[in-house]
Write an enzyme that holds these catalytic residues in place. Structure first.
Site, PDB file in Angstrom:
ATOM      1  N   SER A  17       0.693  -1.144   0.014  1.00  0.00           N
ATOM      2  CA  SER A  17       0.104  -0.010  -0.078  1.00  0.00           C
ATOM      3  C   SER A  17       0.820   0.940  -0.086  1.00  0.00           C
ATOM      4  O   SER A  17       2.185   1.137   0.317  1.00  0.00           O
ATOM      5  CB  SER A  17      -0.908   0.043   1.165  1.00  0.00           C
ATOM      6  N   SER A 252       9.005   3.424   8.609  1.00  0.00           N
ATOM      7  CA  SER A 252       8.972   2.287   7.542  1.00  0.00           C
ATOM      8  C   SER A 252       7.685   1.378   7.749  1.00  0.00           C
ATOM      9  O   SER A 252       7.161   1.447   9.060  1.00  0.00           O
ATOM     10  CB  SER A 252      10.225   1.631   7.851  1.00  0.00           C
ATOM     11  N   LYS A 253       7.679   0.714   6.780  1.00  0.00           N
ATOM     12  CA  LYS A 253       6.432  -0.173   6.907  1.00  0.00           C
ATOM     13  C   LYS A 253       6.586  -1.321   7.943  1.00  0.00           C
ATOM     14  O   LYS A 253       5.668  -1.841   8.303  1.00  0.00           O
ATOM     15  CB  LYS A 253       6.314  -0.840   5.250  1.00  0.00           C
ATOM     16  N   ARG A 254       7.730  -1.411   8.137  1.00  0.00           N
ATOM     17  CA  ARG A 254       8.054  -2.431   9.090  1.00  0.00           C
ATOM     18  C   ARG A 254       7.681  -2.193  10.476  1.00  0.00           C
ATOM     19  O   ARG A 254       7.503  -2.865  11.311  1.00  0.00           O
ATOM     20  CB  ARG A 254       9.757  -2.871   9.220  1.00  0.00           C
TER      21      ARG A 254
END
Ligand code: GLU
Length: 549
Positions: A17, A252-254
């Site tokens: 996304s 971050s996505k993480r």
């Protein structure tokens, strides 16, 4: 003289996304182009066959549209620069690769991934960074590779001289010839790499300013070599700094996975589950133990796993994706405004700027080189400014867009009631979600009444009697609307010589269960005649059954 129109592009890979950091990239691209009357292009870079999905591409388009970042050329728009999905441009890439092969500027490389990994390990052992350089294969070797069914990659031959980027944000950044390697331009599956496709497309689409995240800076050295090989003028580049969390880590996505893992560890400690044992979690999330094991060992980072864990354990994950902010009830105008200021300023004190004002004020010279910190409180403040200032018609459209992705009791209301709620709460609600919370009593009648409020406003000084008087006075109200309710209260105050607050607060407590609501006339009008009386009666009855001590 007005600057020549600039052509920029946003080029997301549809592998997930849209990250909020990418909003800033896309926005600056749009601003830089429109500032000069140029075009903002959108290109979907879907050459990573394993990771690209149509669903992600559609999600990104939907997010950009919601944000109001409309592209001038791109998916859904006929233009001779298209098509705009790289997967539909393969012939163009092949023709250019052939050209490089014919000119000896590219060559086939036959190493398997295992052999490459081995070469990398060897460089590590001798404390050198691995750089692939052309090797000559003996004819027998080549025959063997083909017999083994190996598929070669195609690599670009590095020109052997230093490469310097004159970056509009980062300044000059050079890489020396010995740091350059012969990089892959066509993968084993026959598809072009990002490095190749991006250059061919930017050139053929006439892009003359490339703005992207600083994580791509090293790639740009490769791109400049390709521009040179093709004999094309490179575009200008600007690499935007990272965005940090308030604690200084990279946003971050993480972060979602991190937060979910932390929650699991904490619950495990609290409940005494052995570390690394995930049976209990499997039971609660409905996920397989093997899935959880690999997630907890950071071998996988599926957002859906994080979300299922967060839901099962009742924790909130950090907001990272555009959709997270949309679901949380933020306005696209506010997100755009806030992201614009994350690493750039208009050169004056303004903090609230519309997209048109941003276009007017934008200049690359004021983009910061240093990382910016994401400040959720500031974003909420900006959002509250837009909640107050946007025309109600716009807020109604935004509400509709919010209800497409969020569940809220407001979705069950008639538009007129939704509008009334927004009007009542927009001075105080920072987001649409806040309206749900602040106005919860509208949707669910109170089952108890705040004891402190009851003591102060009902038990003391004849509050209960005034509640009864009010109930009687309201019985005569004809049209159940704020103005007529207002009149009824005024008449009561006049007749008794008591101030409005002495009547309003007891009713407020009765109908909300707390001491807080919007203006009492609006509140009662919204609740409706029947519900108002029902709630007042329930409160009065509770007093009778539980007389104050
Ligand atoms: N597809 C690349 C990405 O999503 C685009 C980078 C670029 O703008 O060149 O990171």
């Amino acid at each position: 003289m007005a600057p020549a129109p600039t052509r920029t592009r946003f080029a997301p890979s549809p592998t997930g996304s849209l990250h909020v950091g990418s909003v800033r990239t896309a926005l600056y691209c749009l601003l830089a182009a429109h500032r000069t009357g140029g075009h903002f292009l959108l290109r979907i870079e879907d050459t990573d066959r394993a990771r690209s999905t149509e669903e992600s591409a559609q999600g990104i388009l939907a997010d950009l549209r919601w944000l109001g970042l409309e592209w001038d050329e791109g998916p859904g728009i006929e233009a001779e620069t298209g098509p705009f999905f790289q997967s539909e441009r393969l012939e163009l890439y092949q023709a250019h690769v052939q050209q490089l092969l014919d000119r000896g500027l590219a060559y086939r490389a036959w190493e398997t991934p295992e052999e490459l990994a081995q070469m990398r390990r060897e460089s590590e052992r001798s404390k050198q960074s691995f750089r692939y350089r052309r090797r000559d294969y003996a004819p027998e070797e080549l025959a063997r590779f083909e017999a083994e069914g190996r598929v070669p990659t195609i690599r670009f031959r590095s020109p052997g001289h230093d490469v310097t980027i004159a970056d509009r944000v980062q300044g000059e950044v050079s890489q020396s010839a010995d740091e350059l390697e012969d990089f892959v331009i066509v993968k084993g599956d026959g598809w072009p790499t990002y490095q190749l496709a991006v250059v061919i497309d930017d050139h053929h689409m006439g892009v003359d300013l490339v703005l992207r995240g600083v994580e791509h800076l090293q790639n740009t050295h490769k791109h400049l070599q390709l521009y040179e090989a093709f004999g094309w003028d490179p575009p200008e580049h600007g690499h935007l700094p990272l965005i940090f969390n308030p604690n200084g880590s990279k946003m971050s996505k993480r972060d979602k996975g991190k937060a979910a893992r932390e929650a699991v560890r904490q619950v495990a400690r609290e409940e005494g589950h052995a570390a690394g044992e995930h049976g209990w979690l499997a039971e609660r999330t409905g996920l397989a133990v093997a899935v959880l094991d690999s997630f907890m060992a950071k071998q996988s980072d599926a957002v859906s796993v994080s979300e299922q864990i967060a839901e099962a354990l009742g924790v909130e994950l950090p907001m990272i994706d555009v959709l997270d902010f949309r679901e949380a009830g933020y306005l696209p105008e506010a997100l755009i405004n806030y992201m614009a200021l994350l690493g750039w300023n208009p050169g004056d004190e303004r903090e609230i700027l519309s997209l048109d004002e941003l276009i007017e004020a934008f200049s690359l010279d004021r983009v910061n080189k240093t990382p910016a910190r994401f400040n959720a409180d500031k974003l909420a403040w900006v959002n509250s400014q837009y909640m107050q200032a946007l025309p109600i018609e716009v807020l109604m459209v935004r509400l509709g867009q919010w209800l497409e992705v969020a569940s809220s009791p407001m979705s069950g209301l008639r538009p007129a009631d939704q509008q009334a709620l927004i009007e009542m709460y927009r001075p105080r609600a920072k987001t649409f979600r806040d309206i749900d919370q602040l106005g919860a009593f509208f949707f669910e009648a109170p089952t108890g009444w705040a004891p402190k409020q009851v003591k102060k406003h009902l038990d003391k000084g004849g509050g209960w009697d005034r509640l009864e008087q009010t109930r009687a006075a309201l019985g005569d109200v004809g049209r159940w609307e704020a103005p007529s309710l207002h009149k009824a209260f005024d008449a009561l105050c006049e007749a008794t010589g008591v101030g409005l607050g002495k009547y309003a607060q007891p009713v407020r407590i009765a109908v909300t269960g707390t001491g807080v609501s919007p203006e009492i006339f609006q509140t009662l009008a919204f609740l409706g005649r029947d519900e108002t009386f029902a709630r007042i009666d329930r409160c009065l009855a509770a007093r009778i059954s539980e007389p104050p001590a």
